[in-house]
Design a protein around this motif. Structure first.
Motif, mmCIF file in Angstrom:
data_model
loop_
_atom_site.group_PDB
_atom_site.id
_atom_site.type_symbol
_atom_site.label_atom_id
_atom_site.label_comp_id
_atom_site.label_asym_id
_atom_site.label_seq_id
_atom_site.Cartn_x
_atom_site.Cartn_y
_atom_site.Cartn_z
ATOM 1 N N ALA A 47 0.843 -1.203 0.000
ATOM 2 C CA ALA A 47 0.000 0.000 0.000
ATOM 3 C C ALA A 47 0.879 1.254 0.000
ATOM 4 O O ALA A 47 0.569 2.232 -0.687
ATOM 5 C CB ALA A 47 -0.923 0.002 1.208
ATOM 6 N N TYR A 55 -7.155 5.686 -1.104
ATOM 7 C CA TYR A 55 -6.187 4.824 -0.451
ATOM 8 C C TYR A 55 -6.118 5.112 1.036
ATOM 9 O O TYR A 55 -6.114 4.213 1.863
ATOM 10 C CB TYR A 55 -4.801 5.018 -1.076
ATOM 11 C CG TYR A 55 -4.401 3.825 -1.880
ATOM 12 C CD1 TYR A 55 -4.634 3.794 -3.239
ATOM 13 C CD2 TYR A 55 -3.839 2.718 -1.273
ATOM 14 C CE1 TYR A 55 -4.309 2.692 -3.982
ATOM 15 C CE2 TYR A 55 -3.512 1.610 -2.012
ATOM 16 C CZ TYR A 55 -3.743 1.601 -3.364
ATOM 17 O OH TYR A 55 -3.440 0.502 -4.090
ATOM 18 N N MET A 87 -7.751 1.727 2.063
ATOM 19 C CA MET A 87 -6.676 0.725 2.176
ATOM 20 C C MET A 87 -5.926 0.847 3.503
ATOM 21 O O MET A 87 -5.843 -0.105 4.259
ATOM 22 C CB MET A 87 -5.679 0.874 1.016
ATOM 23 C CG MET A 87 -6.271 0.650 -0.339
ATOM 24 S SD MET A 87 -6.867 -1.025 -0.579
ATOM 25 C CE MET A 87 -5.424 -1.829 -1.211
ATOM 26 N N LEU A 115 -10.693 -4.109 2.675
ATOM 27 C CA LEU A 115 -9.531 -4.103 1.779
ATOM 28 C C LEU A 115 -9.843 -4.776 0.447
ATOM 29 O O LEU A 115 -9.458 -4.288 -0.609
ATOM 30 C CB LEU A 115 -8.376 -4.845 2.433
ATOM 31 C CG LEU A 115 -7.577 -4.081 3.460
ATOM 32 C CD1 LEU A 115 -6.517 -4.978 4.067
ATOM 33 C CD2 LEU A 115 -6.911 -2.880 2.812
ATOM 34 N N SER A 117 -9.674 -2.931 -3.070
ATOM 35 C CA SER A 117 -8.771 -3.398 -4.129
ATOM 36 C C SER A 117 -9.545 -3.684 -5.413
ATOM 37 O O SER A 117 -9.138 -3.289 -6.502
ATOM 38 C CB SER A 117 -8.075 -4.691 -3.720
ATOM 39 O OG SER A 117 -7.293 -4.476 -2.610
#
Lengths: 208, 168
Positions: free
Chosen positions: A45, A89, A93, A121, A125
Motif C-alpha cells: 500500500a 487509499y 486501504m 480491503l 482493491s
C-alpha cells in the motif's frame, strides 16, 4: 483417560525447547521472522501510495509546462485520478490495514475487526482495479474520438469512428474479463482466509 | 541492535513455555510451529509498548490474547494448516509428537491428535481448559460472557471426549 488427568500432564514442563533470551538472542529471533501478510499489505500500500504521489507531482508540473491542449487535458485527468486515488487509499486501504494490525484485543473483537478490515480491503482493491481500468479506457477512447472529430472528415472520419466503436467493444470485453480475473485472484489470495475467519467468528458466537 | 526492554525479556523468558504450548496446540508440523512461535513473539514485541498493566487483569491474559489471536488469524499460518475435520467425519490424523515438546506418552499423543480435529476456536477453549484458566479469565480472553464460556466449554469437552474414545 480422563480429561482432568490429561490436563495435569499437559502442564508438565517441556524440557529442552526453551531458550533463555537476552537482547542478542531476541534480536536474532525477530530478524528471522518473515514479514507477515499484514506487513506485506502495508508495504504494498505504501509503494502504491508513493507511486500515486509521484504521478500527482509529475502531472501537476507537466500541466504547467505543456502547451498542447490535448496533453494538458490528459494531465488534468491524471491529476484528478491521482487525487481521488490518494483519498481513496488513505480512507480505505490504509485504514483497513490499520484495522488488521491490533492483536491485544479479545479474540472476539480481534476476529470481528479482522473480518471487517479484510472485507474493506478486498472491496477497495477490487473497486480501485476496475475503476482505474474503466477510467483509462475512457480517457483513451475520449481522446481518440476527439481526434477523429477534429482532424478527419468524410470517409476517413467514418473509419475513425468505426475504430473508436470497436475500441469501445474491446474495452467492455477486456473490462469484463479483468473484473473476473481480479475477483478470482482476490478470492484465491484472501477469500478462503476470510471464510475461515468468518467461520471462527460464527463458532465463537455460537455459544451466545 | 534492538533496545530490548528488560521487562519484555523477563516476560518472554517467564512465559515462553505458555507460548510454546499454544504453538504446539495449533501446529502439528515443526516448521509451522516455529514460524508461529516467531510470529507470536514478534507481535508481542510490537504490541508491548502499548500494553498497559491493569490491577484486575493478569499479564497472562494479554499474552493468551495475543498468542491466540495470531494463531487463529495469521494468514500465512492459516494457508498452511488444514481445516478442522467435522466431528462425524473425523478420523484422527497421525500427528507426530516430538519428544522435545513434552512428556512423550500415548495419552498425550492421542490428545494432540484429537485436538487437531477441532476448529481453531474450539482449540482455544481446549487450551484454556488445559491451562486451568478460570471462567472469568477465559471470558476476558475470548470476549464473551462467562455463561457463554461455560456452555461452549461443555460442548467442546464433549466433542473432545468423543474424539478421544475413537480408535486411532
Amino acid at each position: 483417560m480422563e480429561l482432568d488427568e490429561l490436563r495435569r500432564r499437559w502442564q508438565q514442563p517441556a524440557p529442552d525447547v526453551s531458550t533463555s533470551y537476552n537482547a542478542q538472542t531476541l534480536e536474532q529471533l525477530l530478524m528471522k521472522t518473515k514479514q507477515n501478510s499484514i506487513g506485506r499489505m502495508r508495504r504494498n500500500a505504501r509503494w502504491e501510495l508513493g507511486f500515486t504521489l509521484v504521478l500527482l507531482v509529475g502531472s501537476t508540473i507537466g500541466f504547467f509546462y505543456v502547451k498542447s491542449l490535448e496533453t494538458r487535458t490528459m494531465l488534468l485527468w491524471l491529476i484528478l485520478i491521482s487525487l481521488i486515488s490518494l483519498v481513496s487509499y488513505h480512507r480505505h486501504m490504509l485504514s483497513g490495514i490499520q484495522e488488521l494490525s491490533g492483536v491485544g484485543a479479545t479474540i472476539h473483537t480481534h476476529i470481528t475487526q479482522r473480518v471487517a478490515g479484510l472485507r474493506q480491503l478486498l472491496q477497495a482493491s477490487y473497486r480501485s482495479s476496475v475503476w482505474v481500468l474503466c477510467v483509462t479506457f475512457g480517457i483513451v477512447l475520449s481522446f481518440a474520438l476527439y481526434k477523429a472529430l477534429t482532424q478527419y472528415s468524410g470517409r476517413l472520419l467514418l473509419i475513425q469512428l468505426v475504430g473508436v466503436g470497436l475500441g469501445c467493444v474491446v474495452a467492455v470485453v477486456v473490462s469484463h474479463f479483468v473484473r473476473r480475473v481480479v475477483r478470482q485472484v482476490l478470492q484465491d489470495l484472501y477469500g478462503r482466509h476470510l471464510d475461515r475467519l468468518e467461520a471462527a467468528l460464527s463458532d465463537l458466537q455460537d455459544a451466545q | 541492535m534492538l533496545a530490548a526492554p528488560p521487562d519484555f525479556l523477563v516476560l518472554l523468558n517467564e512465559y515462553q513455555p505458555l507460548l510454546r504450548r499454544v504453538c504446539r496446540l495449533y501446529c502439528p508440523d515443526a516448521d509451522d510451529r516455529q514460524d508461529l512461535y516467531q510470529e507470536i513473539v514478534t507481535q508481542l514485541w510490537q504490541a508491548w509498548p502499548r500494553y498497559q498493566p491493569r490491577p484486575d487483569v493478569k499479564v497472562s491474559t494479554w499474552l493468551y490474547r495475543v498468542a491466540l489471536n495470531v494463531a487463529i488469524s495469521d494468514l500465512r499460518q492459516r494457508t498452511r494448516r488444514p481445516a478442522a475435520a467435522h466431528l462425524d467425519a473425523a478420523r484422527l490424523p497421525d500427528v507426530p509428537l516430538l519428544p522435545a515438546d513434552g512428556p512423550d506418552t500415548d495419552d498425550l499423543h492421542q490428545l494432540y491428535r484429537a485436538i487437531n480435529c477441532l476448529s481453531d476456536v474450539d482449540k482455544a477453549f481446549v487450551l484454556l481448559y488445559l491451562e486451568e484458566r478460570t471462567y472469568e479469565e477465559m471470558a476476558d480472553i475470548l470476549g464473551i460472557t462467562q455463561n457463554n464460556v461455560r456452555v461452549k466449554m461443555h460442548r467442546v469437552q464433549e466433542k473432545l471426549r468423543q474424539l478421544l474414545t475413537q480408535p486411532a
